[in-house]
Design a protein around this motif. Sequence first.
Motif, short mmCIF file in Angstrom:
data_model
loop_
_atom_site.label_atom_id
_atom_site.label_comp_id
_atom_site.label_asym_id
_atom_site.label_seq_id
_atom_site.Cartn_x
_atom_site.Cartn_y
_atom_site.Cartn_z
N ILE A 97 0.87 -1.18 0.00
CA ILE A 97 0.00 0.00 0.00
C ILE A 97 0.91 1.23 0.00
O ILE A 97 1.62 1.48 0.97
CB ILE A 97 -0.96 -0.03 1.20
N CYS A 98 0.89 1.95 -1.12
CA CYS A 98 1.88 2.98 -1.39
C CYS A 98 1.21 4.30 -1.77
O CYS A 98 -0.02 4.38 -1.83
CB CYS A 98 2.79 2.53 -2.54
N LYS A 99 2.01 5.31 -2.01
CA LYS A 99 1.53 6.58 -2.57
C LYS A 99 2.30 6.88 -3.85
O LYS A 99 3.52 6.65 -3.92
CB LYS A 99 1.73 7.73 -1.57
N ASN A 100 1.60 7.38 -4.85
CA ASN A 100 2.29 7.76 -6.08
C ASN A 100 2.83 9.19 -5.96
O ASN A 100 2.71 9.82 -4.91
CB ASN A 100 1.36 7.59 -7.30
N GLU A 101 3.41 9.69 -7.06
CA GLU A 101 4.04 11.01 -7.01
C GLU A 101 3.04 12.14 -6.77
O GLU A 101 3.43 13.25 -6.37
CB GLU A 101 4.82 11.27 -8.31
N ASN A 102 1.76 11.86 -6.97
CA ASN A 102 0.72 12.85 -6.72
C ASN A 102 0.11 12.74 -5.33
O ASN A 102 -0.84 13.44 -4.99
CB ASN A 102 -0.39 12.73 -7.77
N GLY A 103 0.68 11.83 -4.52
CA GLY A 103 0.18 11.66 -3.16
C GLY A 103 -1.05 10.78 -3.06
O GLY A 103 -1.65 10.67 -1.99
N GLU A 104 -1.44 10.13 -4.18
CA GLU A 104 -2.61 9.25 -4.18
C GLU A 104 -2.21 7.86 -3.72
O GLU A 104 -1.17 7.33 -4.13
CB GLU A 104 -3.20 9.18 -5.59
N VAL A 105 -3.03 7.27 -2.87
CA VAL A 105 -2.75 5.93 -2.37
C VAL A 105 -3.06 4.92 -3.47
O VAL A 105 -4.13 4.96 -4.09
CB VAL A 105 -3.59 5.63 -1.11
N GLU A 106 -2.10 4.03 -3.73
CA GLU A 106 -2.29 3.03 -4.77
C GLU A 106 -1.55 1.75 -4.39
O GLU A 106 -0.61 1.76 -3.59
CB GLU A 106 -1.78 3.54 -6.12
N VAL A 327 7.95 1.78 -2.12
CA VAL A 327 7.96 2.51 -0.85
C VAL A 327 6.57 2.44 -0.25
O VAL A 327 5.62 3.03 -0.76
CB VAL A 327 8.39 3.98 -1.06
N TYR A 328 6.45 1.71 0.84
CA TYR A 328 5.17 1.59 1.54
C TYR A 328 4.84 2.92 2.22
O TYR A 328 5.72 3.59 2.77
CB TYR A 328 5.24 0.49 2.59
N ALA A 329 3.57 3.26 2.21
CA ALA A 329 3.14 4.53 2.80
C ALA A 329 2.73 4.34 4.25
O ALA A 329 1.85 3.52 4.54
CB ALA A 329 1.97 5.11 2.01
N PRO A 330 3.33 5.08 5.19
CA PRO A 330 2.92 4.98 6.60
C PRO A 330 1.65 5.79 6.83
O PRO A 330 1.70 6.97 7.16
CB PRO A 330 4.12 5.56 7.36
#
Length: 394
Positions: A97-106, A327-330
């Motif tokens: 569960i990550c974030k892309n360069e636009n800050g969207e969770v994907e 990069v996993y999103a915290p």
Amino acid sequence: MISTYRKKFNQEFSQEKYNQVKEYLKQKSGIEPTFRISESPLFLTKDFKAKLIEASESIIDQIKALPQNVLQNAIPDNCRVPNDTEKPHFFTIDFGICKNENGEVEPQLIELQAFPSLYAFQRVFEDAFCDVYPFLSELRNTISPEDFKNHLRGLIVGEENPENVVLLEIYPEKQKTAIDFALTEKLLGIKTVCLTRVKKNGRKLYYENEGQLTEIKRIYNRVIFDELDRIPNLKTEFDFREDIDVKWITHPNWFFKISKFLLPLLQHPFVPKSYFLNEFPETEDLKNFVLKPLFSFAGSGVNLNPTKEITDAIEDKQNYILQRKVVYAPIFEDINGDFSKAEIRLLYIWPENNDRPILMENLARMTKAAMVNVDFNKKDAIWIGSSNAFFADE
């Protein structure tokens, strides 16, 4: 990710309720979980679930389109088992569960397997959260308990008498997944049998069932075949590579065919670029990649920071891949205002007469460490370990 449910859960959480969740699991299975149970489930949006499903469906399409000889090439010669099948009975797929360069969770694909996961356990785990936190029931799995049981029974037991079907593992009482074995026994009425206790007579296999030798007609296989060679002084009456009168659920060859071997062959925005080590291009920077052996379990052999010295020293480069770092999103807030990262595994079954697999459950894992493995976390960390995801419209 779903603020209303996260806030409500964190407000209701207590150590007492955490203990109640674990006690529920113990009461239902008869044994204590031997892996860490996370204090919290994940709350994920309907939009994120749609991304998971779309990526999974694309990956399934790509796998189905592959020539059979490509998949056969994934099987090591010393691990080929006779009587292969057209498709696997199980299909599991892991996304970070990550974030892309636009800050969207994907989601970002981590790995995929055609090997059984904790199907029975995860269903009871979901029930445990709903029992202790009743407001979660409105988010629970839409597959009814009876349908869930019937799907698994049809796949694993089929038309056979349950006493002729066994869950096969090596030293099952020592496995971390023993609680899932116990719950599977209760759900399907089958026995868990150690590989060392299987008897062979001609082409037929038997096990001792309450003092009687009973024929094994179907094997719900939980043995990692290529790990058997690493067990010292292992004595068995039959070899997986023998041609025997038994139905494998799922066939051992699929452990290799649906594996990290496929990662360099798949394309999708949620699939990080991967290469076989022997095909890694000079135009890529090694520091952006993770080194993974093709066939390993529970993260063993993974190197998060490979160097040229390390990769040059590997002789069987065709048995390793380099996968672009994810990069996993915290984003999963605990009661102290700290955040965990997570990955989610979608648990599919694939009935033989079905064109596509059926999504049954999910398994989530939470961490505050560099790897999603409890062994890498600080001992006093919370919101880590095995979990389950709930989806909502938010």
